[in-house]
Motif scaffolding. Structure first.
Motif, PDB file in Angstrom:
ATOM      1  N   MET A  34       0.242  -8.427  -5.367  1.00 59.56           N
ATOM      2  CA  MET A  34      -0.210  -8.201  -4.000  1.00 59.56           C
ATOM      3  C   MET A  34      -0.689  -6.775  -3.868  1.00 59.56           C
ATOM      4  O   MET A  34      -0.208  -5.873  -4.556  1.00 59.56           O
ATOM      5  CB  MET A  34       0.923  -8.472  -3.020  1.00 59.56           C
ATOM      6  CG  MET A  34       1.366  -9.916  -3.036  1.00 59.56           C
ATOM      7  SD  MET A  34       2.303 -10.351  -1.588  1.00 59.56           S
ATOM      8  CE  MET A  34       1.036 -10.232  -0.310  1.00 59.56           C
ATOM      9  N   GLY A  35      -1.648  -6.593  -2.971  1.00 63.28           N
ATOM     10  CA  GLY A  35      -2.220  -5.268  -2.834  1.00 63.28           C
ATOM     11  C   GLY A  35      -2.558  -4.928  -1.406  1.00 63.28           C
ATOM     12  O   GLY A  35      -2.640  -5.812  -0.534  1.00 63.28           O
ATOM     13  N   TRP A  36      -2.726  -3.646  -1.177  1.00 60.36           N
ATOM     14  CA  TRP A  36      -3.250  -3.130   0.080  1.00 60.36           C
ATOM     15  C   TRP A  36      -4.591  -2.455  -0.218  1.00 60.36           C
ATOM     16  O   TRP A  36      -4.716  -1.689  -1.175  1.00 60.36           O
ATOM     17  CB  TRP A  36      -2.310  -2.117   0.697  1.00 60.36           C
ATOM     18  CG  TRP A  36      -1.070  -2.699   1.284  1.00 60.36           C
ATOM     19  CD1 TRP A  36       0.170  -2.743   0.717  1.00 60.36           C
ATOM     20  CD2 TRP A  36      -0.946  -3.322   2.562  1.00 60.36           C
ATOM     21  NE1 TRP A  36       1.054  -3.364   1.564  1.00 60.36           N
ATOM     22  CE2 TRP A  36       0.395  -3.726   2.708  1.00 60.36           C
ATOM     23  CE3 TRP A  36      -1.837  -3.579   3.614  1.00 60.36           C
ATOM     24  CZ2 TRP A  36       0.869  -4.374   3.860  1.00 60.36           C
ATOM     25  CZ3 TRP A  36      -1.369  -4.216   4.746  1.00 60.36           C
ATOM     26  CH2 TRP A  36      -0.030  -4.613   4.860  1.00 60.36           C
ATOM     27  N   PHE A  37      -5.559  -2.772   0.639  1.00 59.65           N
ATOM     28  CA  PHE A  37      -6.870  -2.137   0.593  1.00 59.65           C
ATOM     29  C   PHE A  37      -7.161  -1.596   1.982  1.00 59.65           C
ATOM     30  O   PHE A  37      -6.523  -1.978   2.965  1.00 59.65           O
ATOM     31  CB  PHE A  37      -7.950  -3.152   0.185  1.00 59.65           C
ATOM     32  CG  PHE A  37      -7.932  -3.523  -1.266  1.00 59.65           C
ATOM     33  CD1 PHE A  37      -6.955  -4.380  -1.759  1.00 59.65           C
ATOM     34  CD2 PHE A  37      -8.876  -3.030  -2.137  1.00 59.65           C
ATOM     35  CE1 PHE A  37      -6.922  -4.733  -3.102  1.00 59.65           C
ATOM     36  CE2 PHE A  37      -8.867  -3.374  -3.484  1.00 59.65           C
ATOM     37  CZ  PHE A  37      -7.885  -4.229  -3.964  1.00 59.65           C
ATOM     38  N   ARG A  38      -8.152  -0.736   2.074  1.00 61.64           N
ATOM     39  CA  ARG A  38      -8.566  -0.242   3.380  1.00 61.64           C
ATOM     40  C   ARG A  38     -10.078  -0.051   3.394  1.00 61.64           C
ATOM     41  O   ARG A  38     -10.700   0.170   2.358  1.00 61.64           O
ATOM     42  CB  ARG A  38      -7.854   1.063   3.725  1.00 61.64           C
ATOM     43  CG  ARG A  38      -8.204   2.241   2.823  1.00 61.64           C
ATOM     44  CD  ARG A  38      -7.313   3.426   3.148  1.00 61.64           C
ATOM     45  NE  ARG A  38      -7.637   4.589   2.337  1.00 61.64           N
ATOM     46  CZ  ARG A  38      -6.950   5.721   2.353  1.00 61.64           C
ATOM     47  NH1 ARG A  38      -5.876   5.843   3.141  1.00 61.64           N
ATOM     48  NH2 ARG A  38      -7.316   6.736   1.586  1.00 61.64           N
ATOM     49  N   ILE A  51       1.509  -4.219  -5.933  1.00 62.43           N
ATOM     50  CA  ILE A  51       2.863  -4.486  -6.391  1.00 62.43           C
ATOM     51  C   ILE A  51       2.909  -5.857  -7.039  1.00 62.43           C
ATOM     52  O   ILE A  51       2.235  -6.788  -6.592  1.00 62.43           O
ATOM     53  CB  ILE A  51       3.875  -4.383  -5.216  1.00 62.43           C
ATOM     54  CG1 ILE A  51       5.313  -4.482  -5.724  1.00 62.43           C
ATOM     55  CG2 ILE A  51       3.589  -5.445  -4.146  1.00 62.43           C
ATOM     56  CD1 ILE A  51       6.342  -4.058  -4.673  1.00 62.43           C
ATOM     57  N   ARG A  52       3.671  -5.968  -8.100  1.00 58.61           N
ATOM     58  CA  ARG A  52       3.888  -7.267  -8.739  1.00 58.61           C
ATOM     59  C   ARG A  52       5.143  -7.873  -8.120  1.00 58.61           C
ATOM     60  O   ARG A  52       6.200  -7.229  -8.086  1.00 58.61           O
ATOM     61  CB  ARG A  52       4.046  -7.088 -10.242  1.00 58.61           C
ATOM     62  CG  ARG A  52       4.247  -8.389 -11.003  1.00 58.61           C
ATOM     63  CD  ARG A  52       3.687  -8.326 -12.398  1.00 58.61           C
ATOM     64  NE  ARG A  52       2.239  -8.470 -12.377  1.00 58.61           N
ATOM     65  CZ  ARG A  52       1.470  -8.526 -13.469  1.00 58.61           C
ATOM     66  NH1 ARG A  52       2.035  -8.403 -14.661  1.00 58.61           N
ATOM     67  NH2 ARG A  52       0.168  -8.672 -13.387  1.00 58.61           N
ATOM     68  N   PRO A 106      -2.929  -2.831 -13.606  1.00 57.22           N
ATOM     69  CA  PRO A 106      -2.876  -3.191 -12.191  1.00 57.22           C
ATOM     70  C   PRO A 106      -4.217  -3.744 -11.702  1.00 57.22           C
ATOM     71  O   PRO A 106      -5.256  -3.451 -12.253  1.00 57.22           O
ATOM     72  CB  PRO A 106      -2.563  -1.846 -11.532  1.00 57.22           C
ATOM     73  CG  PRO A 106      -3.230  -0.837 -12.431  1.00 57.22           C
ATOM     74  CD  PRO A 106      -3.087  -1.386 -13.821  1.00 57.22           C
ATOM     75  N   ARG A 107      -4.167  -4.540 -10.679  1.00 61.44           N
ATOM     76  CA  ARG A 107      -5.381  -5.069 -10.035  1.00 61.44           C
ATOM     77  C   ARG A 107      -5.835  -4.071  -8.975  1.00 61.44           C
ATOM     78  O   ARG A 107      -5.180  -3.926  -7.960  1.00 61.44           O
ATOM     79  CB  ARG A 107      -5.122  -6.415  -9.371  1.00 61.44           C
ATOM     80  CG  ARG A 107      -4.770  -7.539 -10.335  1.00 61.44           C
ATOM     81  CD  ARG A 107      -4.596  -8.831  -9.565  1.00 61.44           C
ATOM     82  NE  ARG A 107      -4.075  -9.900 -10.383  1.00 61.44           N
ATOM     83  CZ  ARG A 107      -4.824 -10.731 -11.084  1.00 61.44           C
ATOM     84  NH1 ARG A 107      -6.138 -10.619 -11.055  1.00 61.44           N
ATOM     85  NH2 ARG A 107      -4.270 -11.686 -11.796  1.00 61.44           N
ATOM     86  N   VAL A 108      -6.933  -3.388  -9.214  1.00 57.80           N
ATOM     87  CA  VAL A 108      -7.393  -2.370  -8.276  1.00 57.80           C
ATOM     88  C   VAL A 108      -8.741  -2.714  -7.661  1.00 57.80           C
ATOM     89  O   VAL A 108      -9.216  -1.982  -6.782  1.00 57.80           O
ATOM     90  CB  VAL A 108      -7.461  -0.990  -8.961  1.00 57.80           C
ATOM     91  CG1 VAL A 108      -6.084  -0.583  -9.479  1.00 57.80           C
ATOM     92  CG2 VAL A 108      -8.479  -1.000 -10.093  1.00 57.80           C
TER      93      VAL A 108
END
Length: 126
Positions: A34-38, A51-52, A106-108
């Motif tokens: 899961m990730g946060w983007f802006r 985060i995994r 990581p997935r970026v």
């Protein structure tokens, strides 16, 4: 279908704090990233943190390292982003994203995630 819903955005003064939440519902998987983007007005969507779900490994963009903390509560199916020492340049719509765990870490990149929330606005005044 995986559904994500963010909350916790708002208006805060520079130097202040906010905590964003992202609730996961619908179809779930045994493990996902899961990730946060802006995304700020006129700018591309950018990676913030990931985060995994199983194991809790984390990774941050350099621009937020040391100020933001990503975490998750497995029992509540919720991911968080604690944002401290906020700056005007942190102003953006913040999105949470999810993808089934694979070999990539990581997935970026935003195109590495298939599931997205609707976004929550964070505004930091100077």
């Amino acid at each position: 279908q995986v559904q994500l819903r963010e909350s916790g955005g708002g208006l805060v003064q520079a130097g202040g704090s906010l905590r964003l939440s992202c609730v996961i519902s619908g179809r779930t998987f045994s493990n996902y990233d899961m990730g946060w983007f802006r995304q700020a007005p006129g700018k591309e969507r950018e990676f913030v943190a990931t985060i995994r779900w199983t194991g809790g490994s984390t990774y941050y963009a350099d621009s937020v390292k040391g100020r933001f903390t990503i975490s998750r509560d497995k029992f509540k199916n919720t991911m968080y982003l604690q944002m401290n020492s906020l700056r005007p340049e942190d102003t953006a719509v913040y999105y949470c994203a999810a993808e089934v765990t694979g070999s990539t870490w990581p997935r970026v990149g935003q195109y590495e995630y298939n599931y997205w929330g609707q976004g929550t606005q964070v505004t930091v005044s100077s």
